[in-house]
Design a protein around this motif. Structure first.
Motif, PDB file in Angstrom:
ATOM      1  N   MET A   1      47.343  49.507  10.384  1.00 38.98           N
ATOM      2  CA  MET A   1      48.574  49.206  11.102  1.00 38.98           C
ATOM      3  C   MET A   1      48.323  49.005  12.584  1.00 38.98           C
ATOM      4  SD  MET A   1      52.049  51.482  11.279  1.00 38.98           S
ATOM      5  CE  MET A   1      52.936  51.681  12.818  1.00 38.98           C
ATOM      6  N   ASP A   2      47.363  49.708  13.138  1.00 41.13           N
ATOM      7  CA  ASP A   2      47.103  49.625  14.568  1.00 41.13           C
ATOM      8  C   ASP A   2      46.087  48.545  14.929  1.00 41.13           C
ATOM      9  OD1 ASP A   2      48.845  51.670  15.084  1.00 41.13           O
ATOM     10  OD2 ASP A   2      47.324  53.225  14.927  1.00 41.13           O
ATOM     11  N   ASP A   3      45.753  47.675  13.982  1.00 43.07           N
ATOM     12  CA  ASP A   3      44.753  46.648  14.242  1.00 43.07           C
ATOM     13  C   ASP A   3      45.353  45.256  14.078  1.00 43.07           C
ATOM     14  OD1 ASP A   3      42.505  45.180  14.673  1.00 43.07           O
ATOM     15  OD2 ASP A   3      41.470  45.780  12.824  1.00 43.07           O
ATOM     16  N   LEU A   4      45.599  44.586  15.208  1.00 41.55           N
ATOM     17  CA  LEU A   4      46.080  43.203  15.203  1.00 41.55           C
ATOM     18  C   LEU A   4      45.034  42.291  15.834  1.00 41.55           C
ATOM     19  CD1 LEU A   4      49.811  43.670  16.321  1.00 41.55           C
ATOM     20  CD2 LEU A   4      48.897  43.563  13.988  1.00 41.55           C
ATOM     21  N   THR A   5      43.780  42.691  15.736  1.00 39.17           N
ATOM     22  CA  THR A   5      42.689  41.926  16.343  1.00 39.17           C
ATOM     23  C   THR A   5      42.684  40.495  15.834  1.00 39.17           C
ATOM     24  OG1 THR A   5      41.356  43.931  16.504  1.00 39.17           O
ATOM     25  CG2 THR A   5      40.196  41.826  16.681  1.00 39.17           C
ATOM     26  N   GLY A   6      42.594  39.551  16.757  1.00 41.44           N
ATOM     27  CA  GLY A   6      42.525  38.144  16.402  1.00 41.44           C
ATOM     28  C   GLY A   6      43.867  37.495  16.158  1.00 41.44           C
ATOM     29  N   LYS A   7      44.955  38.280  16.245  1.00 37.83           N
ATOM     30  CA  LYS A   7      46.279  37.730  15.968  1.00 37.83           C
ATOM     31  C   LYS A   7      47.003  37.363  17.262  1.00 37.83           C
ATOM     32  CE  LYS A   7      46.905  39.739  11.426  1.00 37.83           C
ATOM     33  NZ  LYS A   7      47.892  40.198  10.436  1.00 37.83           N
ATOM     34  N   VAL A   8      47.813  36.322  17.154  1.00 37.74           N
ATOM     35  CA  VAL A   8      48.637  35.862  18.272  1.00 37.74           C
ATOM     36  C   VAL A   8      50.081  36.231  17.955  1.00 37.74           C
ATOM     37  CG1 VAL A   8      49.397  33.886  19.629  1.00 37.74           C
ATOM     38  CG2 VAL A   8      47.058  33.938  18.704  1.00 37.74           C
ATOM     39  N   ALA A   9      50.737  36.918  18.885  1.00 40.86           N
ATOM     40  CA  ALA A   9      52.101  37.405  18.664  1.00 40.86           C
ATOM     41  C   ALA A   9      53.017  36.944  19.785  1.00 40.86           C
ATOM     42  CB  ALA A   9      52.121  38.932  18.576  1.00 40.86           C
ATOM     43  N   LEU A  10      54.229  36.547  19.417  1.00 45.02           N
ATOM     44  CA  LEU A  10      55.248  36.163  20.386  1.00 45.02           C
ATOM     45  C   LEU A  10      56.415  37.133  20.283  1.00 45.02           C
ATOM     46  CD1 LEU A  10      56.480  32.605  21.226  1.00 45.02           C
ATOM     47  CD2 LEU A  10      58.147  34.419  20.837  1.00 45.02           C
ATOM     48  N   VAL A  11      56.853  37.649  21.434  1.00 44.94           N
ATOM     49  CA  VAL A  11      57.962  38.598  21.492  1.00 44.94           C
ATOM     50  C   VAL A  11      59.001  38.079  22.474  1.00 44.94           C
ATOM     51  CG1 VAL A  11      58.656  40.978  21.956  1.00 44.94           C
ATOM     52  CG2 VAL A  11      56.368  40.510  21.055  1.00 44.94           C
ATOM     53  N   THR A  12      60.255  37.956  22.042  1.00 43.95           N
ATOM     54  CA  THR A  12      61.323  37.555  22.966  1.00 43.95           C
ATOM     55  C   THR A  12      62.010  38.797  23.525  1.00 43.95           C
ATOM     56  OG1 THR A  12      63.088  37.418  21.298  1.00 43.95           O
ATOM     57  CG2 THR A  12      61.705  35.462  21.607  1.00 43.95           C
ATOM     58  N   GLY A  13      62.651  38.615  24.681  1.00 46.63           N
ATOM     59  CA  GLY A  13      63.250  39.764  25.354  1.00 46.63           C
ATOM     60  C   GLY A  13      62.202  40.791  25.690  1.00 46.63           C
ATOM     61  N   ALA A  14      61.033  40.306  26.145  1.00 47.36           N
ATOM     62  CA  ALA A  14      59.844  41.151  26.233  1.00 47.36           C
ATOM     63  C   ALA A  14      59.653  41.845  27.578  1.00 47.36           C
ATOM     64  CB  ALA A  14      58.597  40.309  25.928  1.00 47.36           C
ATOM     65  N   ALA A  15      60.551  41.620  28.526  1.00 44.63           N
ATOM     66  CA  ALA A  15      60.325  42.165  29.869  1.00 44.63           C
ATOM     67  C   ALA A  15      60.828  43.585  30.055  1.00 44.63           C
ATOM     68  CB  ALA A  15      60.973  41.254  30.912  1.00 44.63           C
ATOM     69  N   SER A  16      61.570  44.113  29.093  1.00 42.76           N
ATOM     70  CA  SER A  16      62.093  45.475  29.239  1.00 42.76           C
ATOM     71  C   SER A  16      62.488  46.032  27.883  1.00 42.76           C
ATOM     72  CB  SER A  16      63.307  45.493  30.175  1.00 42.76           C
ATOM     73  OG  SER A  16      64.379  44.742  29.620  1.00 42.76           O
ATOM     74  N   GLY A  17      62.831  47.312  27.860  1.00 46.54           N
ATOM     75  CA  GLY A  17      63.377  47.941  26.666  1.00 46.54           C
ATOM     76  C   GLY A  17      62.477  47.858  25.441  1.00 46.54           C
ATOM     77  N   ILE A  18      63.087  47.573  24.305  1.00 52.25           N
ATOM     78  CA  ILE A  18      62.357  47.514  23.035  1.00 52.25           C
ATOM     79  C   ILE A  18      61.319  46.407  23.048  1.00 52.25           C
ATOM     80  CG2 ILE A  18      62.609  47.030  20.564  1.00 52.25           C
ATOM     81  CD1 ILE A  18      65.384  48.402  20.747  1.00 52.25           C
ATOM     82  N   GLY A  19      61.635  45.281  23.677  1.00 55.20           N
ATOM     83  CA  GLY A  19      60.673  44.175  23.735  1.00 55.20           C
ATOM     84  C   GLY A  19      59.406  44.546  24.462  1.00 55.20           C
ATOM     85  N   LEU A  20      59.534  45.209  25.595  1.00 56.73           N
ATOM     86  CA  LEU A  20      58.356  45.619  26.358  1.00 56.73           C
ATOM     87  C   LEU A  20      57.585  46.701  25.620  1.00 56.73           C
ATOM     88  CD1 LEU A  20      56.583  45.497  28.836  1.00 56.73           C
ATOM     89  CD2 LEU A  20      58.208  46.996  30.022  1.00 56.73           C
ATOM     90  N   ALA A  21      58.293  47.648  25.008  1.00 59.71           N
ATOM     91  CA  ALA A  21      57.615  48.686  24.226  1.00 59.71           C
ATOM     92  C   ALA A  21      56.827  48.062  23.078  1.00 59.71           C
ATOM     93  CB  ALA A  21      58.634  49.684  23.691  1.00 59.71           C
ATOM     94  N   THR A  22      57.394  47.043  22.457  1.00 62.07           N
ATOM     95  CA  THR A  22      56.704  46.345  21.370  1.00 62.07           C
ATOM     96  C   THR A  22      55.477  45.621  21.888  1.00 62.07           C
ATOM     97  OG1 THR A  22      58.780  46.054  20.158  1.00 62.07           O
ATOM     98  CG2 THR A  22      56.966  44.574  19.595  1.00 62.07           C
TER      99      THR A  22
END
Length: 250
Positions: A1-22
């Motif tokens: 679960m803690d290994d996302l090596t080699g993966k590209v991820a996009l997160v919206t609302g990413a500058a604060s709150g849940i988005g930044l924590a993610t």
């Protein structure tokens, strides 16, 4: 679960709150990140805190289809793939139906629902290319259990819930390897909710409705998002993960 090596991820609302924590969870799991937010200053700070050399910030309006088309083309050109999409951007202003204007209704729908559709539509080909893409859509307990004076928000988050399920079934029918699941937080301490939680009377009412007796944290939601984005949940699609301190169990 803690290994996302080699993966590209996009997160919206990413500058604060849940988005930044993610974003922090994903960065710690070694993913390369594309962080999307409309607040340029907070976004730049977020990217810098995660390591600007590897991660990218994109300032954009998530309700603008042309912006999504442009971003999809850029990701295709620069990375050639996308493994994880987290549709987290959203907001709620709670009013009675009588006090809800059509403009307010449309604004709630645009940010909370239209953005999920637009991101999914334009990024799905890239997610399918990865062979094991994961979509995580941010809904709410208000997408499952309604409350007074939350009509527009309930409608939007309920629609996100069902759109997620429809996406999951469509991808399964296509056999493209893309999974889609939704997350349904309860009351969480974020910058958007700070004003509400600061009111002692409102905070007391909220706590009375939470069996565990406390407000949740963005990190607790980010942990669930990381699980749904990772191979640890590879047999989950079309599911809804409720993290609410027991509120909807009553």
């Amino acid at each position: 679960m803690d290994d996302l090596t080699g993966k590209v991820a996009l997160v919206t609302g990413a500058a604060s709150g849940i988005g930044l924590a993610t974003a922090r969870r994903f960065a710690a799991a070694d993913a390369a990140l594309i962080l999307v937010d409309r607040n340029a200053g907070r976004l730049a700070a977020a990217v810098e805190s995660l390591g600007a050399g590897r991660h990218r910030g994109v300032t954009m309006d998530v309700t603008d289809e042309a912006a999504w088309t442009k971003l999809a083309d850029e990701i295709d050109r620069d990375a050639g793939r996308l493994d994880i999409l987290v549709n987290n951007a959203g907001f709620g202003v709670f009013r009675s139906i009588a006090d809800t204007s059509l403009d307010h209704w449309r604004a709630i729908m645009a940010v909370n629902l239209d953005s999920v559709f637009l991101a999914t539509k334009h990024l799905l080909p890239l997610l399918a290319r990865s062979g094991s893409g994961a979509i995580v859509n941010m809904s709410s307990i208000r997408g499952i259990a309604a409350a007074a004076n939350t009509g527009s928000y309930c409608a939007a988050k309920g629609a996100v819930r069902m759109f997620t399920k429809a996406t999951a079934l469509e991808c399964a029918a296509l056999g493209n390897g893309v999974r889609a699941n939704s997350v349904h937080p309860g009351h969480i301490a974020t910058p958007l909710s700070a004003g509400v939680h600061a009111d002692p009377a409102i905070a007391a009412r909220l706590l009375a409705d939470i069996p565990v007796g406390r407000i949740g944290t963005p990190d607790e939601i980010a942990d669930a998002i990381l699980f749904l984005a990772s191979d640890a949940s590879k047999y989950m699609t079309g599911a809804e993960l409720v993290i609410d301190g027991g509120s909807t169990a009553q």
